[in-house]
Design a protein around this motif. Structure first.
Motif, PDB file in Angstrom:
ATOM      1  N   TYR A 164     -85.015 -38.599 -37.838  1.00 46.51           N
ATOM      2  CA  TYR A 164     -85.689 -37.512 -37.118  1.00 46.51           C
ATOM      3  C   TYR A 164     -87.193 -37.464 -37.388  1.00 46.51           C
ATOM      4  N   THR A 165     -87.613 -37.762 -38.609  1.00 49.17           N
ATOM      5  CA  THR A 165     -88.929 -37.364 -39.093  1.00 49.17           C
ATOM      6  C   THR A 165     -90.098 -37.907 -38.278  1.00 49.17           C
ATOM      7  N   LEU A 166     -90.217 -39.215 -38.143  1.00 46.22           N
ATOM      8  CA  LEU A 166     -91.366 -39.790 -37.462  1.00 46.22           C
ATOM      9  C   LEU A 166     -91.386 -39.511 -35.957  1.00 46.22           C
ATOM     10  N   PRO A 167     -90.293 -39.768 -35.216  1.00 47.01           N
ATOM     11  CA  PRO A 167     -90.331 -39.468 -33.779  1.00 47.01           C
ATOM     12  C   PRO A 167     -90.685 -38.018 -33.482  1.00 47.01           C
ATOM     13  N   SER A 168     -90.219 -37.098 -34.319  1.00 45.26           N
ATOM     14  CA  SER A 168     -90.507 -35.684 -34.087  1.00 45.26           C
ATOM     15  C   SER A 168     -92.005 -35.414 -34.169  1.00 45.26           C
ATOM     16  N   VAL A 169     -92.655 -35.973 -35.173  1.00 42.48           N
ATOM     17  CA  VAL A 169     -94.097 -35.777 -35.323  1.00 42.48           C
ATOM     18  C   VAL A 169     -94.849 -36.406 -34.152  1.00 42.48           C
ATOM     19  N   ASP A 228     -83.273 -35.031 -28.910  1.00 42.08           N
ATOM     20  CA  ASP A 228     -83.461 -35.958 -30.028  1.00 42.08           C
ATOM     21  C   ASP A 228     -82.266 -36.898 -30.090  1.00 42.08           C
ATOM     22  N   ASP A 229     -82.302 -37.908 -29.235  1.00 35.79           N
ATOM     23  CA  ASP A 229     -81.161 -38.813 -29.075  1.00 35.79           C
ATOM     24  C   ASP A 229     -81.455 -40.220 -29.571  1.00 35.79           C
ATOM     25  N   THR A 230     -82.197 -40.306 -30.694  1.00 36.29           N
ATOM     26  CA  THR A 230     -82.460 -41.628 -31.267  1.00 36.29           C
ATOM     27  C   THR A 230     -81.188 -42.256 -31.832  1.00 36.29           C
ATOM     28  N   ASP A 231     -80.209 -41.421 -32.194  1.00 38.87           N
ATOM     29  CA  ASP A 231     -78.914 -41.938 -32.651  1.00 38.87           C
ATOM     30  C   ASP A 231     -78.092 -42.264 -31.403  1.00 38.87           C
ATOM     31  N   VAL A 232     -78.358 -43.430 -30.865  1.00 38.39           N
ATOM     32  CA  VAL A 232     -77.756 -43.823 -29.588  1.00 38.39           C
ATOM     33  C   VAL A 232     -76.239 -43.882 -29.678  1.00 38.39           C
ATOM     34  N   ALA A 233     -75.717 -44.286 -30.814  1.00 34.64           N
ATOM     35  CA  ALA A 233     -74.269 -44.440 -30.955  1.00 34.64           C
ATOM     36  C   ALA A 233     -73.531 -43.111 -30.851  1.00 34.64           C
ATOM     37  N   THR A 264     -91.017 -30.000 -43.347  1.00 37.02           N
ATOM     38  CA  THR A 264     -92.340 -29.667 -42.831  1.00 37.02           C
ATOM     39  C   THR A 264     -93.427 -30.243 -43.718  1.00 37.02           C
ATOM     40  N   ALA A 265     -93.244 -30.176 -45.025  1.00 42.00           N
ATOM     41  CA  ALA A 265     -94.250 -30.722 -45.937  1.00 42.00           C
ATOM     42  C   ALA A 265     -94.463 -32.217 -45.693  1.00 42.00           C
ATOM     43  N   THR A 266     -93.367 -32.964 -45.565  1.00 44.05           N
ATOM     44  CA  THR A 266     -93.512 -34.403 -45.329  1.00 44.05           C
ATOM     45  C   THR A 266     -94.102 -34.672 -43.947  1.00 44.05           C
ATOM     46  N   GLN A 267     -93.721 -33.855 -42.963  1.00 43.46           N
ATOM     47  CA  GLN A 267     -94.244 -34.079 -41.619  1.00 43.46           C
ATOM     48  C   GLN A 267     -95.721 -33.721 -41.520  1.00 43.46           C
ATOM     49  N   VAL A 268     -96.159 -32.722 -42.275  1.00 40.59           N
ATOM     50  CA  VAL A 268     -97.583 -32.396 -42.303  1.00 40.59           C
ATOM     51  C   VAL A 268     -98.387 -33.606 -42.780  1.00 40.59           C
ATOM     52  N   GLU A 269     -97.861 -34.316 -43.769  1.00 43.76           N
ATOM     53  CA  GLU A 269     -98.564 -35.504 -44.251  1.00 43.76           C
ATOM     54  C   GLU A 269     -98.612 -36.591 -43.176  1.00 43.76           C
ATOM     55  N   ASP A 290     -90.126 -40.124 -51.148  1.00 37.23           N
ATOM     56  CA  ASP A 290     -90.727 -40.630 -49.920  1.00 37.23           C
ATOM     57  C   ASP A 290     -89.656 -40.664 -48.838  1.00 37.23           C
ATOM     58  N   PRO A 291     -89.888 -40.016 -47.708  1.00 37.22           N
ATOM     59  CA  PRO A 291     -88.838 -39.911 -46.692  1.00 37.22           C
ATOM     60  C   PRO A 291     -88.555 -41.240 -46.001  1.00 37.22           C
ATOM     61  N   VAL A 292     -87.273 -41.482 -45.743  1.00 40.82           N
ATOM     62  CA  VAL A 292     -86.872 -42.663 -44.985  1.00 40.82           C
ATOM     63  C   VAL A 292     -87.163 -42.407 -43.511  1.00 40.82           C
ATOM     64  N   LEU A 293     -87.901 -43.300 -42.890  1.00 47.34           N
ATOM     65  CA  LEU A 293     -88.213 -43.187 -41.469  1.00 47.34           C
ATOM     66  C   LEU A 293     -87.313 -44.057 -40.609  1.00 47.34           C
ATOM     67  N   ILE A 294     -86.940 -45.231 -41.167  1.00 45.83           N
ATOM     68  CA  ILE A 294     -86.114 -46.191 -40.428  1.00 45.83           C
ATOM     69  C   ILE A 294     -84.932 -46.589 -41.305  1.00 45.83           C
ATOM     70  N   ARG A 295     -83.742 -46.502 -40.759  1.00 50.03           N
ATOM     71  CA  ARG A 295     -82.556 -46.934 -41.486  1.00 50.03           C
ATOM     72  C   ARG A 295     -82.502 -48.459 -41.555  1.00 50.03           C
ATOM     73  N   ALA A 296     -81.604 -48.944 -42.390  1.00 50.95           N
ATOM     74  CA  ALA A 296     -81.457 -50.397 -42.533  1.00 50.95           C
ATOM     75  C   ALA A 296     -80.987 -51.055 -41.241  1.00 50.95           C
ATOM     76  N   ASP A 297     -80.307 -50.299 -40.377  1.00 57.89           N
ATOM     77  CA  ASP A 297     -79.861 -50.857 -39.101  1.00 57.89           C
ATOM     78  C   ASP A 297     -80.948 -50.816 -38.035  1.00 57.89           C
ATOM     79  N   GLY A 298     -82.151 -50.333 -38.423  1.00 59.31           N
ATOM     80  CA  GLY A 298     -83.274 -50.318 -37.500  1.00 59.31           C
ATOM     81  C   GLY A 298     -83.416 -49.044 -36.694  1.00 59.31           C
ATOM     82  N   SER A 299     -82.509 -48.086 -36.871  1.00 58.42           N
ATOM     83  CA  SER A 299     -82.580 -46.844 -36.088  1.00 58.42           C
ATOM     84  C   SER A 299     -83.501 -45.830 -36.761  1.00 58.42           C
ATOM     85  N   TYR A 300     -84.138 -45.014 -35.936  1.00 55.28           N
ATOM     86  CA  TYR A 300     -85.062 -43.998 -36.426  1.00 55.28           C
ATOM     87  C   TYR A 300     -84.318 -42.750 -36.894  1.00 55.28           C
TER      88      TYR A 300
END
Length: 447
Positions: free
Chosen positions: A184-189, A42-47, A210-215, A172-182
């Motif tokens: 964990y939640t959405l890519p994992s699903v 899970d290397d979406t945090d490239v920095a 898990t509850a938010t990811q189930v949705e 409501d879970p944040v999927l994308i930060r203001a800097d455009g980076s993902y």
């Protein structure tokens, strides 16, 4: 259906025993059901992600003996995530928010002060296009949230049993930060869907996630995997484990000379109804693995307990299991020498100490009151060739000559010949030391 589990670490640091336990549970469950085990970085945090940590993760899993069937990196799948995100935006399930972190924190504090749960108020949904344009003109970039349904999410957890979470009580879970980076939640699903993950095995700190990811699974029209949330490990003093505690990293445990199977044996059974035993191979752990045996109470990981378990394992390891490492340490140890010393080893590193006692320059310890006794021992020392009976014959002759017995008979000899008060059985050790060195040490010479 092929069972498929995944271990999904972020390559931002070294793995610790808590990570190893997650990987081991995933692997054992997959192997127990003739399934597949996936390593997903899970290397979406490239920095923050570094290749050296990605390599270290693979090395640690290989050291533990956890073979990998599939591999993936989230950093190579951004186009796929972007396509799914665009679809969710079009359907109105993801929306833009412009609050800064400070503004969100002030909102949370106000809600808490009023006795309300600190749940995001969805103020961004009330904004007009003009409002959004004005904020963007100021230089603000939005973060993006997934719009929860407010319904109750239920599942039967393989460890925790029936679970029920009201998503109306969650932000409501944040999927994308203001800097455009993902996050964990959405890519994992998306990955769990695309790679047909059947069982998500992870720590209990992910239950709410898990509850938010189930949705999100439901929003994407996908089948929902089974979930197993295990209790987290604590350190011996009751605190949490952290990858920053180097003494608990797998790399440091390996550097200490501890056996991978000692680690596996301990963490596989911690927090379960099964006794902790020293296993030399993974097969018994596979055969006995059952989520139903795991409890919900936190389990404590104690390095000292690991060392005790490691000693038990060392006492049974055949030479071929450690031969490469011994040679890497510059130790030429044959099967007879290994059989002589292994019962006294805490770790493979200790073999160097006994190798030095056998082959090195040992300074004899001869107390003044034992000087005459050691002289007598030298005079009664049997001639070559020696056998396993030599020690018994020698000490019996000494007993008859000096009247000594017990500790006063044996301990001065051990100290003179090894410089140590404890160690392998002397009847075997003197055969390794050899008569010439024994004579030299009885004469008080270093050798």
């Amino acid at each position: 259906m092929t069972v498929r589990t995944r271990f999904a670490p972020s390559p931002t640091g070294l793995l610790h025993v808590g990570n190893a336990r997650a990987a081991l549970f995933c692997w054992l469950y997959a192997r127990r059901h003739a399934g597949e085990f996936m390593l997903r970085l899970d290397d979406t945090d490239v920095a923050r992600s570094e290749e050296k940590f990605a390599t270290a993760i693979e090395d640690d899993l290989a050291w533990l003996g956890l073979s990998i069937d599939l591999r993936a990196r989230q950093s190579q799948r951004f186009e796929r995530y972007d396509a799914v995100l665009a679809d969710l935006k079009t359907r109105g399930l993801v929306y833009a928010c412009y609050e800064t972190p400070d503004e969100l924190e002030r909102k949370r504090k106000r809600q808490l002060a009023r006795g309300l749960p600190p749940v995001y108020d969805r103020a961004a949904l009330e904004m007009s296009d003009a409002d959004r344009a004005a904020l963007e003109a100021e230089g603000r970039s939005p973060h993006w949230r997934f719009k929860l349904s407010g319904a109750t999410v239920e599942w039967v957890d393989l460890i925790r049993g029936e679970q029920k979470i009201e998503t109306s009580s969650l932000s409501d879970p944040v999927l994308i930060r203001a800097d455009g980076s993902y996050l964990y939640t959405l890519p994992s699903v998306i990955d769990d869907i695309d790679f047909a993950i059947t069982h998500v095995v992870r720590g209990e700190d992910h239950v709410t996630n898990t509850a938010t990811q189930v949705e999100i699974f439901k929003a994407l029209g996908a089948s929902i995997p089974a979930f197993a949330h295990f209790s987290l490990l604590q350190s011996a003093d009751g605190g949490g484990l952290s990858k920053r505690l180097g003494v608990l990293s797998l790399q440091d445990l390996r550097d200490m000379g501890l056996e991978a199977m000692s680690v596996n044996s301990l963490i596989a059974r911690l927090g379960s109804a099964d006794p902790i035993e020293a296993f030399a191979a993974l097969d018994p752990l596979i055969e006995g693995f059952d989520f139903g045996r795991l409890g919900r109470a936190p389990a404590r990981f104690d390095v000292e307990e690991l060392k005790r378990l490691n000693k038990k394992l060392m006492n049974e390891l055949p030479l071929e299991a450690v031969a490469d490492r011994l040679q890497g340490m510059g130790l030429e140890i044959d099967a007879v020498m290994w059989e002589t010393i292994r019962g006294n080893l805490q770790s493979v590193h200790d073999a160097a100490d006994y190798f030095a006692i056998i082959n090195g320059a040992v300074k004899p310890e001869i107390a003044a009151e034992d000087a005459g006794y050691i002289t007598a021992a030298l005079s009664l020392l049997p001639d070559d060739p020696w056998s396993e009976a030599t020690w018994g014959a020698w000490t019996e002759a000494l007993k008859a000559e000096t009247g000594r017995k017990g500790k006063s008979l044996f301990m001065p000899l051990r100290l003179a010949l090894t410089g140590q008060a404890h160690g392998p059985e002397m009847q075997n050790l003197i055969l390794q030391i050899g008569r010439d060195r024994v004579v030299k040490r009885l004469q008080g010479e270093t050798g």
